[in-house]
Design an enzyme around this catalytic site. Structure first.
Site, mmCIF file in Angstrom:
data_model
loop_
_atom_site.group_PDB
_atom_site.id
_atom_site.type_symbol
_atom_site.label_atom_id
_atom_site.label_comp_id
_atom_site.label_asym_id
_atom_site.label_seq_id
_atom_site.Cartn_x
_atom_site.Cartn_y
_atom_site.Cartn_z
ATOM 1 N N THR A 133 29.843 0.475 36.304
ATOM 2 C CA THR A 133 30.655 1.695 36.190
ATOM 3 C C THR A 133 30.425 2.375 34.866
ATOM 4 O OG1 THR A 133 33.008 2.307 35.923
ATOM 5 C CG2 THR A 133 32.692 0.174 35.512
ATOM 6 N N GLU A 135 33.054 2.990 33.177
ATOM 7 C CA GLU A 135 34.118 2.603 32.426
ATOM 8 C C GLU A 135 33.805 1.365 31.507
ATOM 9 O OE1 GLU A 135 37.773 2.213 34.683
ATOM 10 O OE2 GLU A 135 36.929 3.404 36.278
ATOM 11 N N TYR A 165 39.774 -4.459 34.158
ATOM 12 C CA TYR A 165 38.618 -4.310 34.951
ATOM 13 C C TYR A 165 37.389 -3.992 34.429
ATOM 14 C CZ TYR A 165 35.742 -1.146 37.923
ATOM 15 O OH TYR A 165 34.410 -0.398 38.454
ATOM 16 N N LYS A 169 33.816 -6.032 34.079
ATOM 17 C CA LYS A 169 32.496 -5.231 34.771
ATOM 18 C C LYS A 169 31.373 -5.366 33.282
ATOM 19 C CE LYS A 169 31.517 -3.529 37.874
ATOM 20 N NZ LYS A 169 30.913 -4.043 39.217
HETATM 21 N N1 LIG Z 1 34.750 3.382 43.110
HETATM 22 C C1 LIG Z 1 34.247 3.772 42.096
HETATM 23 O O1 LIG Z 1 34.584 4.944 41.558
HETATM 24 C C2 LIG Z 1 33.169 3.276 41.325
HETATM 25 C C3 LIG Z 1 32.635 3.887 40.161
HETATM 26 C C4 LIG Z 1 31.243 3.220 39.504
HETATM 27 C C5 LIG Z 1 31.253 1.797 39.885
HETATM 28 N N2 LIG Z 1 31.890 1.355 40.839
HETATM 29 C C6 LIG Z 1 31.480 -0.124 41.437
HETATM 30 O O2 LIG Z 1 30.813 -0.095 42.516
HETATM 31 C C7 LIG Z 1 30.988 -1.500 43.141
HETATM 32 C C8 LIG Z 1 31.923 -0.929 44.404
HETATM 33 O O3 LIG Z 1 32.927 -0.454 44.226
HETATM 34 P P1 LIG Z 1 33.798 0.184 45.458
HETATM 35 O O4 LIG Z 1 34.704 1.264 45.057
HETATM 36 O O5 LIG Z 1 33.186 0.255 46.666
HETATM 37 O O6 LIG Z 1 34.818 -1.279 45.680
HETATM 38 P P2 LIG Z 1 35.812 -1.637 46.799
HETATM 39 O O7 LIG Z 1 36.924 -2.375 46.069
HETATM 40 O O8 LIG Z 1 36.042 -0.601 47.775
HETATM 41 O O9 LIG Z 1 34.808 -2.807 47.437
HETATM 42 C C9 LIG Z 1 34.716 -3.952 47.036
HETATM 43 C C10 LIG Z 1 33.947 -4.946 48.021
HETATM 44 O O10 LIG Z 1 33.783 -5.965 47.665
HETATM 45 C C11 LIG Z 1 34.235 -7.133 48.452
HETATM 46 N N3 LIG Z 1 34.564 -8.300 47.636
HETATM 47 C C12 LIG Z 1 35.491 -8.462 46.545
HETATM 48 N N4 LIG Z 1 35.523 -9.779 45.984
HETATM 49 C C13 LIG Z 1 34.448 -10.383 46.555
HETATM 50 C C14 LIG Z 1 33.894 -11.707 46.490
HETATM 51 N N5 LIG Z 1 34.364 -12.521 45.797
HETATM 52 N N6 LIG Z 1 32.862 -12.131 47.232
HETATM 53 C C15 LIG Z 1 32.452 -11.171 48.420
HETATM 54 N N7 LIG Z 1 32.952 -9.847 48.116
HETATM 55 C C16 LIG Z 1 33.898 -9.559 47.658
HETATM 56 C C17 LIG Z 1 35.562 -6.601 49.004
HETATM 57 O O11 LIG Z 1 35.958 -7.253 50.367
HETATM 58 C C18 LIG Z 1 35.057 -5.239 49.357
HETATM 59 O O12 LIG Z 1 34.542 -4.982 50.411
HETATM 60 C C19 LIG Z 1 31.901 -2.337 42.241
HETATM 61 O O13 LIG Z 1 31.050 -3.113 41.541
HETATM 62 C C20 LIG Z 1 32.443 -0.805 41.169
HETATM 63 O O14 LIG Z 1 32.743 -1.880 40.012
HETATM 64 C C21 LIG Z 1 32.860 1.799 41.635
#
Ligand SMILES: NC(=O)c1ccc[n+]([C@@H]2O[C@H](COP(=O)([O-])OP(=O)(O)OC[C@H]3O[C@@H](n4cnc5c(N)ncnc54)[C@H](O)[C@@H]3O)[C@@H](O)[C@H]2O)c1
Length: 355
Positions: A133, A135, A165, A169
């Protein structure tokens, strides 16, 4: 290619898997623990594909990861599994430390052990792509604080995370880069801005506002609502991630963003205007906006310089914020069942992360 995607039942992971199955010939192994944020309903349109497999596995469970690597013999890992909600990380950081740091470490070690069994061109072509991210960079000066050209996050911006968070990360990004430097393990990292779009769990700003608006509930805006985020439509992110895992260079970092800096209050007002048009009622939705206590440690501005991925991998977002937001609102209006089903648990869109 056979791509092992972690967190494939989440918001971005499911968009990546839909993209892989619908637009490539690659196979996918979805490794997901199915926390509250993981929903297989987001994958019903691809679940019957012969190129898709699902394993309900916690990335902290080394023996299970070893089994998955040995069984499927993937060519690449796209690592998205994480605890992802800043407000939850304030209320309860333990799960974040466990999954985002210990889980990433465990996955790196399982993947490295498997990679060491590969030979020749398969070993040389293997990739571990860590999805992170913007962030991790902390926050940027806000237009209130300075005039002139405002700075953007580049791939060289020093890390300065603010929340539990973003701190974990950042920690996971460091582990991934250290595994390349120390073991020669072929990693790459992407850091992306805020995503929005279909299948977004309704604890995050945009889906929460849409659903609260439709139910006549208050639309909570933190502080003055002047925090700036740089929004990217989730399907544009999925396309960027595929470019990176297939064409990116080992050891590189790519920042991904949509060139859409918006104040939170303007995002909320724009959703209200779209709803006034698509689902009119006697009063305007904007009348439901309420200002609530700000998030502790709230970053004021994020903005991405995405010129490197544009220049080197020829990626550009296809959606503007206006087209993407309209598509998103239309999707939530048409998919109330998904919204009801994913909220079956204890969470009722209450305020999280207030001290
Ligand atoms: N949402 C955003 O705006 C954003 C932006 C930049 C980066 N990210 C990064 O992208 C990635 C995905 O984000 P998202 O928004 O889809 O998250 P999300 O919370 O929607 O999904 C996370 C997924 O990971 C799974 N998970 C959690 N803990 C787990 C574990 N211990 N073992 C296996 N699976 C596990 C959950 O069941 C879920 O399906 C993350 O790494 C996040 O940091 C998100």
């Amino acid at each position: 290619m056979k791509i092992l995607v972690t967190g494939g039942a989440g918001f971005i992971g499911s968009a990546v898997i839909r993209h892989l199955i619908q637009n490539t010939q690659d196979s996918v192994i979805n490794v997901d623990k199915l926390t509250y944020a993981g929903n297989l309903e987001s994958l019903v349109c691809v679940a019957d594909s012969a190129r898709y497999a699902f394993e309900q596995v916690d990335i902290c469970h080394r023996a299970e990861l070893n089994r998955v690597f040995a069984t499927y013999q993937p060519d690449a890992v796209m690592h998205l599994a994480a605890e992802s909600h800043v407000d939850r990380s304030i209320t309860g950081p333990a799960d974040f430390i466990q999954t985002n740091i210990v889980g990433t470490y465990t996955l790196l070690e399982a993947a490295r052990e498997y990679w060491n069994t590969l030979e020749g061109s398969r070993k040389a072509a293997f990739r571990f792509h860590h999805i992170s991210t913007d962030e991790v960079y902390g926050d940027l000066p806000h237009p209130d604080e300075m005039t002139g050209n405002l700075p953007l996050f580049t791939e060289n911006t020093p890390y300065s995370p603010s929340s539990p968070y973003s701190a974990c990360k950042a920690s996971s990004d460091h582990l991934v880069r250290a595994w390349l430097r120390t073991y020669g393990f072929p990693t790459m990292v992407t850091n992306c801005s805020n995503n929005y779009g279909p299948y977004h769990f309704p604890e995050k700003l945009i889906p929460l506002v849409i659903l609260n608006a439709l139910e006549g509930k208050p639309l909570p805006v933190y502080g003055k609502g002047d925090q700036i985020r740089d929004w990217l439509y989730v399907e544009d992110h999925a396309r960027a991630l595929y470019k990176v895992v297939t064409e990116g260079k080992v050891g590189e970092t790519y920042n991904i963003g949509g060139h859409n800096e918006k104040q939170n209050i303007d995002v909320v007002k724009t959703i209200c205007v779209i709803l006034d048009e698509l689902r009119p009622k006697e009063t305007q939705y904007a009348e439901q906006i309420t200002f609530v206590t700000d998030r502790p440690g709230h970053d004021r501005r994020y903005a991405i310089d995405a010129s490197k991925i544009s220049r080197e991998l020829n990626w550009q977002p296809q959606e503007t914020f206006e087209t993407g937001l309209r598509k998103t609102v239309e999707w939530y209006l048409a998919n109330q069942d998904w919204c009801n089903n994913v909220q079956d648990g204890s969470y009722q869109r209450e305020r999280l992360g207030a001290l």
